[in-house]
Design an enzyme around this catalytic site. Structure first.
Site, PDB file in Angstrom:
ATOM      1  N   LEU A 180      14.798  -2.290  -9.378  1.00 58.42           N
ATOM      2  CA  LEU A 180      16.242  -2.113  -9.550  1.00 58.42           C
ATOM      3  C   LEU A 180      16.979  -2.310  -8.223  1.00 58.42           C
ATOM      4  O   LEU A 180      16.509  -1.866  -7.173  1.00 58.42           O
ATOM      5  CB  LEU A 180      16.542  -0.716 -10.091  1.00 58.42           C
ATOM      6  CG  LEU A 180      16.032  -0.401 -11.494  1.00 58.42           C
ATOM      7  CD1 LEU A 180      16.333   1.056 -11.844  1.00 58.42           C
ATOM      8  CD2 LEU A 180      16.665  -1.332 -12.519  1.00 58.42           C
ATOM      9  N   GLU A 239       1.353   7.226  -8.677  1.00 59.32           N
ATOM     10  CA  GLU A 239       0.610   6.873  -7.475  1.00 59.32           C
ATOM     11  C   GLU A 239      -0.879   7.125  -7.756  1.00 59.32           C
ATOM     12  O   GLU A 239      -1.236   7.826  -8.718  1.00 59.32           O
ATOM     13  CB  GLU A 239       1.060   7.754  -6.305  1.00 59.32           C
ATOM     14  CG  GLU A 239       2.529   7.625  -5.919  1.00 59.32           C
ATOM     15  CD  GLU A 239       2.840   6.315  -5.217  1.00 59.32           C
ATOM     16  OE1 GLU A 239       1.904   5.622  -4.784  1.00 59.32           O
ATOM     17  OE2 GLU A 239       4.036   5.977  -5.104  1.00 59.32           O
ATOM     18  N   VAL A 292      12.927   2.699  -3.815  1.00 58.57           N
ATOM     19  CA  VAL A 292      13.686   3.498  -4.784  1.00 58.57           C
ATOM     20  C   VAL A 292      13.967   2.616  -5.999  1.00 58.57           C
ATOM     21  O   VAL A 292      14.643   1.600  -5.901  1.00 58.57           O
ATOM     22  CB  VAL A 292      15.025   3.987  -4.195  1.00 58.57           C
ATOM     23  CG1 VAL A 292      15.773   4.847  -5.220  1.00 58.57           C
ATOM     24  CG2 VAL A 292      14.820   4.765  -2.907  1.00 58.57           C
ATOM     25  N   GLY A 319       6.054   0.702 -12.576  1.00 55.97           N
ATOM     26  CA  GLY A 319       5.192  -0.327 -13.141  1.00 55.97           C
ATOM     27  C   GLY A 319       4.944  -1.440 -12.139  1.00 55.97           C
ATOM     28  O   GLY A 319       5.804  -1.781 -11.316  1.00 55.97           O
ATOM     29  N   ASP A 345       7.364  12.433  -4.107  1.00 62.83           N
ATOM     30  CA  ASP A 345       7.815  11.046  -4.231  1.00 62.83           C
ATOM     31  C   ASP A 345       9.325  10.971  -4.441  1.00 62.83           C
ATOM     32  O   ASP A 345      10.015  10.145  -3.827  1.00 62.83           O
ATOM     33  CB  ASP A 345       7.087  10.382  -5.409  1.00 62.83           C
ATOM     34  CG  ASP A 345       7.399   8.904  -5.514  1.00 62.83           C
ATOM     35  OD1 ASP A 345       7.118   8.171  -4.552  1.00 62.83           O
ATOM     36  OD2 ASP A 345       7.951   8.488  -6.553  1.00 62.83           O
ATOM     37  N   LYS A 354      12.507   9.468  -2.058  1.00 63.75           N
ATOM     38  CA  LYS A 354      13.496   8.510  -2.549  1.00 63.75           C
ATOM     39  C   LYS A 354      14.930   8.975  -2.302  1.00 63.75           C
ATOM     40  O   LYS A 354      15.773   8.190  -1.856  1.00 63.75           O
ATOM     41  CB  LYS A 354      13.269   8.254  -4.043  1.00 63.75           C
ATOM     42  CG  LYS A 354      11.982   7.503  -4.338  1.00 63.75           C
ATOM     43  CD  LYS A 354      11.740   7.341  -5.834  1.00 63.75           C
ATOM     44  CE  LYS A 354      10.450   6.585  -6.114  1.00 63.75           C
ATOM     45  NZ  LYS A 354      10.182   6.427  -7.558  1.00 63.75           N
ATOM     46  N   GLY A 381      -0.576   2.811 -14.758  1.00 62.99           N
ATOM     47  CA  GLY A 381      -0.057   2.388 -13.471  1.00 62.99           C
ATOM     48  C   GLY A 381       1.314   2.912 -13.121  1.00 62.99           C
ATOM     49  O   GLY A 381       1.967   2.396 -12.211  1.00 62.99           O
ATOM     50  N   THR A 415       0.840  -1.206   0.000  1.00 64.77           N
ATOM     51  CA  THR A 415       0.000   0.000   0.000  1.00 64.77           C
ATOM     52  C   THR A 415       0.872   1.251   0.000  1.00 64.77           C
ATOM     53  O   THR A 415       2.105   1.177   0.036  1.00 64.77           O
ATOM     54  CB  THR A 415      -0.900   0.032   1.249  1.00 64.77           C
ATOM     55  OG1 THR A 415      -0.111   0.385   2.399  1.00 64.77           O
ATOM     56  CG2 THR A 415      -1.562  -1.313   1.492  1.00 64.77           C
ATOM     57  N   LYS A 462       6.819   3.950   0.786  1.00 63.22           N
ATOM     58  CA  LYS A 462       7.960   4.809   1.145  1.00 63.22           C
ATOM     59  C   LYS A 462       7.722   5.635   2.405  1.00 63.22           C
ATOM     60  O   LYS A 462       8.631   6.312   2.883  1.00 63.22           O
ATOM     61  CB  LYS A 462       8.284   5.744  -0.021  1.00 63.22           C
ATOM     62  CG  LYS A 462       8.817   5.033  -1.241  1.00 63.22           C
ATOM     63  CD  LYS A 462       9.051   5.980  -2.387  1.00 63.22           C
ATOM     64  CE  LYS A 462       7.785   6.268  -3.144  1.00 63.22           C
ATOM     65  NZ  LYS A 462       7.250   5.114  -3.890  1.00 63.22           N
TER      66      LYS A 462
END
Length: 814
Positions: free
Chosen positions: A612, A666, A608, A796, A677, A681, A663, A554, A578
Site C-alpha cells: 500500500l 513473521e 508499513v 502477504g 510489529d 509501524k 505467510g 530479511t 522494519k
C-alpha cells in the site's frame, strides 16, 4: 583510386591474410593500393631482439628464430608448394640480412637509431612481400613496391620527417605508370635521400597510407582493423556501445586523443589536409558498416558523439601565493616538463592564478615532480610556492562532439550523472571550441562512469538498474519472480532495464557481473559460496556499478546494520525490513541524512502496509505543506487476518498457525501478536510525519497473557496459546456482546502513540476490514474531519514483493 591499409591484427597469421585477400578482391574496381603492417607482434619482437643483442644477450637468436618460423609457416600455408621455393628463398635471405644487423648490434654493444630503423623495417618488408606473392598465386593482378623508393625523409632516424615535395612526385609518377591493379606497399618504412632506411614513428603504417592517399588524391582511405569502426564508448567496458556511422575529422581526432586507439591523429594529417575520407572497417566483419570520417560530417546534428577515456594518468599540481600576478610562471612550468620530454594531456588553472594543474602519464610523474621542484627550488625554499603535488591512480574521461557548443546544459548533465553515481571529479577542463568536456576521476570509477554517461547520452533513455538482493524466502522469491516476469514490460514501457547481479540467503551468495538468469537463480545460488553480509557489501562495492540498489527482504538486525555502508557509497537501499527505521532515532536520522548526502534513495514503503502507498502518500502530504494531526490505523495484516477468522467455532492457536502457514506473520509470530510489529509501524509513520519518537515512547496494551509473551521459541509459544484458549474466547465473546469486532489498532496524536486490541463498533471505518487488509486514516490540517483513507491488502508475500518492486521503479524514475 583507393588506398586500403591493414594493421598488424589484420595480417597476424595466414587465416587473417586470407580474409585480407577476400576483402581486396571484392574492393578492386580500378587501381588499389594496399598498405600492410608487419605481422601482429613482429615489430615488438624485432625491438626486443635488438635490445637483447645490444646488451650481448645471445637470447636474441631465439627471438630471431621465432620471427623466421612465423614467416616461413605463413609462406607454407599461403603459397602452393610448387611456388614456394622462390618465396622461401627471399624470406630466408631477408632473415639472414636481419641476423647480420643484429650481430652488428651484439658486437658494438648498442643500437643506434639508424640501426634500429634498419632492423625494425624488416617486419613490414617481409609482410608486404609475402602478401603480394600470395595475391599473385591467387590470380590477382598484384605487384610489390618497396615504400622506401616512394617516401623520402630527412636523416633523423627514429623520428624522420617526410619530404613531401619529392615524395608526392615519386608517388604520382609511379602510380600513374604502373599497370597492375593492386600494388602492395610495406607501411611504416621510408628512406632518406641518401638511401638510408628510416621509419615514420608511432602510427607509421597509417601515416604511409595517408601520405600515399594524399599524393594520388585517392577517393578514400580504408583503414582495416580489428574493430567495426569508432564506437560511442570502449565496447570492452560499455557493452551497449555501438559504432558511429559518420564522424568529422575533428571529432575523430578528439576521440583518438582521449583513448580511442583506432586512429593516431598525426598520422592522418595528409588526408585531412586534402579532405579525403577515411573509412574504418573490420577485417573479421567486412560487411559491418564501420565508421566514415569526413570533413564536418555530423550525423543529424547530434551533440555528444562519443565518450572516451585515458587510463594510467596522474595530476601534477603547482600552487602557492607566489604565483599570483607573477608573469612567466606557467611558461617555466611547461618548459621544464617539455625539456623532460613529458607530454601534457590535460590542463586546468584557477582564475586566481594560485595554482596550475596538469594531467600527465602516471609513468612520468616521478620525473615530473623532480624536475619541477628543481626548477622552482628558489620559490619553494622561500615559501612562495609549495612543492609539486602528484596524485596517482587517475583517468581522464571526455565527452566529444562538434555540436556540443550549441547546446546548453551538457556539462551539468555530465557532472550530475557522475554525481548521482558517487563518481568524484578531481579536475575539469573544457576547451573554447567546446568540442570536448574532460574530467579527471579515480581509475576504479572509470567503468561505472563510462556506462552511466553512455546510458545518459546514447541509450534512448533506457536506464539500467543493478540489483543486489539479500533474502530469498517468501517475499524475496516472489520479488525475483516479479522481476523476471516484468523485465520486458519495464524495458519497453518505462525504459528501465533491471539486472539482478547478486543474490544471498543465510547460507550462500552468488554474483554474476552480466546478470543472474532468473529462471534458474535457485540452482545458481545453491552452488554459490558461503554467505557473508560484509563480504556481500564488499563485492557490491568492488563491482562499483552505476545505479546500484541493495534490496533487503530479511528481518535481520545484522543486515539492517549495513545500510549506512551502502548509502555512504551511493548505493540505494530498498527494504521491507522494519528494524532500521524503528531503531534508535539517531540511527534512523543518520540513514536519512546519508541518503540525502550521497544522493542514494533509501526507500521502505513496505515497512508499513506491504504494497500500500502509505508512506509515499504521507511524504506527499508533508511535502505539500500539510500537517498530520492524528493517525489511526490497523497496520497488522497478520493480526487482522487472525481476528477476522477467529470465532467460537475455532481455536486461537489454530488460526495463528494458519496465518503463519499462509505467510501472513513473521517467522516468529510473537513479533506480530505481541504488538511489536505494529509499534514499529506507527513509530515509522510518526517519524515520517516529522516527529522525534522512540519505540519506548509508544504505549503497548498487550492482549496476550504474560506467560505467552515470555516464551522463547515457537513451540513454547503455540503451547501457551493452547493453554490460554479460554482467555481468547472471552475476548471474542465480549466483543460479540458489544456488537463489535476485534481489531488491533495503532494511534498517534499530539506526540503520543499507542497500540492495542480494541472493540470496533458498527459504522466505524475499521469495522468491515476483511481478511488481511490494512487501513490508515490520516487526519490533517486539510483533512481534519473526514480523513484521508488508504485501505487494501497489507500482508502477504505477493503484495510485499510488489511494494519492493514499486520502490525500485521509483528509484528508476528519479
Amino acid at each position: 583510386m583507393k588506398v586500403l591499409k591493414f594493421g598488424g591484427t589484420s595480417v597476424a597469421d595466414a587465416p587473417s591474410i586470407k580474409l585480407v585477400k577476400d576483402i581486396v578482391a571484392d574492393t578492386v574496381t580500378d587501381k588499389t593500393v594496399v598498405v600492410v603492417s608487419a605481422f601482429g607482434g613482429v615489430t615488438d619482437l624485432l625491438l626486443h631482439a635488438a635490445l637483447l643483442a645490444s646488451v650481448q644477450n645471445a637470447d636474441y637468436k631465439d627471438v630471431l628464430k621465432d620471427i623466421e618460423v612465423r614467416h616461413l609457416n605463413a609462406v607454407k600455408e599461403l603459397i602452393p608448394i610448387t611456388a614456394q621455393s622462390q618465396v622461401l628463398s627471399r624470406v630466408k635471405s631477408d632473415i639472414n640480412t636481419l641476423e647480420t644487423l643484429l650481430e652488428g648490434a651484439y658486437l658494438i654493444k648498442e643500437i643506434t637509431p639508424r640501426l634500429s630503423d634498419k632492423i625494425v623495417s624488416y617486419g613490414e618488408l617481409l609482410s608486404a612481400y609475402i602478401i603480394s606473392e600470395y595475391f599473385l598465386q591467387e590470380g590477382m593482378d598484384a605487384a610489390y613496391k618497396d615504400s622506401r623508393e616512394l617516401i623520402k625523409t630527412n636523416e633523423d632516424a627514429g623520428k624522420a620527417s617526410v619530404l613531401f615535395e619529392s615524395t608526392n612526385v615519386n608517388c604520382t609518377t609511379y602510380f600513374s605508370e604502373v599497370e597492375n591493379r593492386i600494388i602492395v606497399l610495406p607501411g611504416f618504412i621510408a628512406s632518406s635521400e641518401n638511401g638510408n632506411s628510416t621509419t615514420l614513428g608511432r602510427g607509421g603504417s597509417d601515416y604511409t597510407a595517408a601520405i600515399v592517399a594524399a599524393a594520388i588524391d585517392a577517393e578514400v582511405l580504408e583503414k582495416w582493423t580489428d574493430v567495426s569502426g569508432m564506437f560511442t564508448a570502449n565496447p570492452k567496458l560499455v557493452k551497449q556501445a555501438r559504432a558511429i556511422s559518420n564522424i568529422s575529422y575533428e571529432e575523430a581526432m578528439e576521440l583518438s586523443h582521449f583513448g580511442a586507439k583506432v586512429l593516431y591523429p598525426p598520422s592522418i594529417q595528409p588526408v585531412l589536409a586534402k579532405g579525403i575520407s577515411i573509412h574504418i572497417k573490420n577485417t573479421s566483419a567486412p560487411d559491418d558498416a564501420g565508421t566514415l570520417i569526413t570533413k564536418n560530417k555530423n550525423e543529424k546534428g547530434k551533440t555528444v558523439r562519443g565518450i572516451t577515456h585515458v587510463a594510467n594518468m596522474a595530476l601534477l599540481s603547482l600552487e602557492g601565493p607566489g604565483m599570483v600576478g607573477v608573469p612567466g610562471i606557467s611558461k617555466r612550468f611547461f618548459e621544464v616538463l617539455s625539456r623532460a620530454d613529458i607530454s601534457v594531456v590535460f590542463i586546468t588553472q584557477a582564475s586566481s592564478e594560485h595554482s596550475i594543474c596538469v594531467g600527465i602519464s602516471a609513468d612520468d610523474v616521478d620525473i615530473a615532480v623532480e624536475v619541477v621542484n628543481t626548477s622552482f627550488q628558489y620559490e619553494i625554499e622561500r615559501g612562495k610556492i609549495k612543492s609539486a603535488i602528484a596524485e596517482r591512480g587517475l583517468s581522464i574521461i571526455a565527452l566529444v562532439g562538434d555540436n556540443m557548443k550549441h547546446h546548453q546544459g551538457l556539462s551539468g548533465k555530465m557532472f550530475s550523472t557522475l554525481g548521482r553515481n558517487n563518481v568524484n571529479i578531481r579536475a575539469i577542463a573544457q576547451g573554447a571550441s567546446e568540442r570536448n568536456i574532460s574530467a579527471v576521476i579515480i581509475e576504479s570509477d572509470v567503468k561505472k562512469a563510462l556506462n552511466a554517461l553512455h546510458e545518459e547520452f546514447f541509450e534512448e533513455n533506457i536506464k539500467q538498474l543493478n540489483l543486489f538482493v539479500m533474502g530469498v524466502g517468501n517475499v524475496g522469491a516472489k520479488f525475483l519472480e516479479q522481476v523476471r516476469e516484468q523485465r520486458k514490460f519495464l524495458k519497453e514501457n518505462l525504459k528501465l532495464n533491471l539486472r539482478v547481479i547478486g543474490i544471498s540467503n543465510s547460507r550462500t551468495m552468488v554474483f554474476d557481473e552480466q546478470g543472474i538468469p532468473l529462471k534458474d537463480w535457485e540452482s545458481r545460488l545453491a552452488e554459490g559460496k558461503k554467505a557473508n553480509k560484509i563480504g556481500f557489501f564488499e563485492r557490491v562495492q568492488q563491482l562499483n556499478y552505476r545505479n546500484s540498489i541493495f534490496v533487503d527482504n530479511t528481518d535481520s538486525d545484522a543486515v539492517a546494520s549495513t545500510y549506512n555502508s551502502y548509502l555512504a557509497n551511493s548505493i540505494s537501499v530498498v527494504t521491507c525490513n522494519k528494524v532500521a527505521c524503528s531503531s534508535a532515532y539517531e540511527n534512523y536520522k543518520e540513514l536519512k541524512d546519508l541518503a540525502r548526502t550521497y544522493n542514494a534513495p533509501f526507500l521502505f514503503e513496505t515497512n508499513v502496509g506491504a504494497g500500500l502507498p502509505i508512506i509515499d502518500t504521507l511524504k506527499h502530504l508533508i511535502a505539500s505543506g500539510d500537517k498530520i494531526l492524528k493517525i489511526q490505523a490497523v497496520l497488522s495484516g497478520s493480526l487482522n487476518f487472525v481476528f477476522n477468522h477467529f470465532d467460537d467455532s475455532t481455536t486461537f492457536h489454530d488460526v495463528v498457525e494458519r496465518a503463519m502457514a499462509e505467510g501472513y506473520t513473521e517467522p516468529d509470530p510473537k513479533i506480530d501478536l505481541s504488538g511489536i510489529d505494529v509499534m514499529r509501524k506507527i513509530l515509522i509513520l510518526a517519524r515520517e510525519s516529522g516527529n522525534r519518537l522512540e519505540i519506548s515512547d509508544i504505549e503497548n496494551k498487550p492482549f496476550l497473557p504474560q506467560e505467552t509473551l515470555d516464551t522463547h521459541n515457537n513451540e513454547d509459544f503455540f503451547a501457551s496459546l493452547k493453554k490460554h484458549e479460554a482467555d481468547f474466547q472471552k475476548l471474542y465473546a465480549d466483543a460479540q456482546k458489544a456488537d463489535s469486532k476485534l481489531k488491533y489498532v495503532a494511534q498517534y496524536e499530539d506526540g503520543k502513540a499507542s497500540v492495542g486490541l480494541q472493540q470496533i463498533p458498527k459504522g466505524h471505518d475499521f469495522y468491515n476490514l476483511e481478511g488481511s487488509d490494512n487501513i490508515v486514516l490520516f487526519y490533517t490540517k486539510r483533512y481534519p474531519n473526514q480523513p484521508m483513507i488508504i485501505k487494501g491488502a497489507g500482508a502477504g508475500a505477493d503484495v510485499t514483493a510488489s511494494g519492493i518492486f514499486a520502490d525500485i521503479i521509483r528509484i528508476g524514475n528519479f
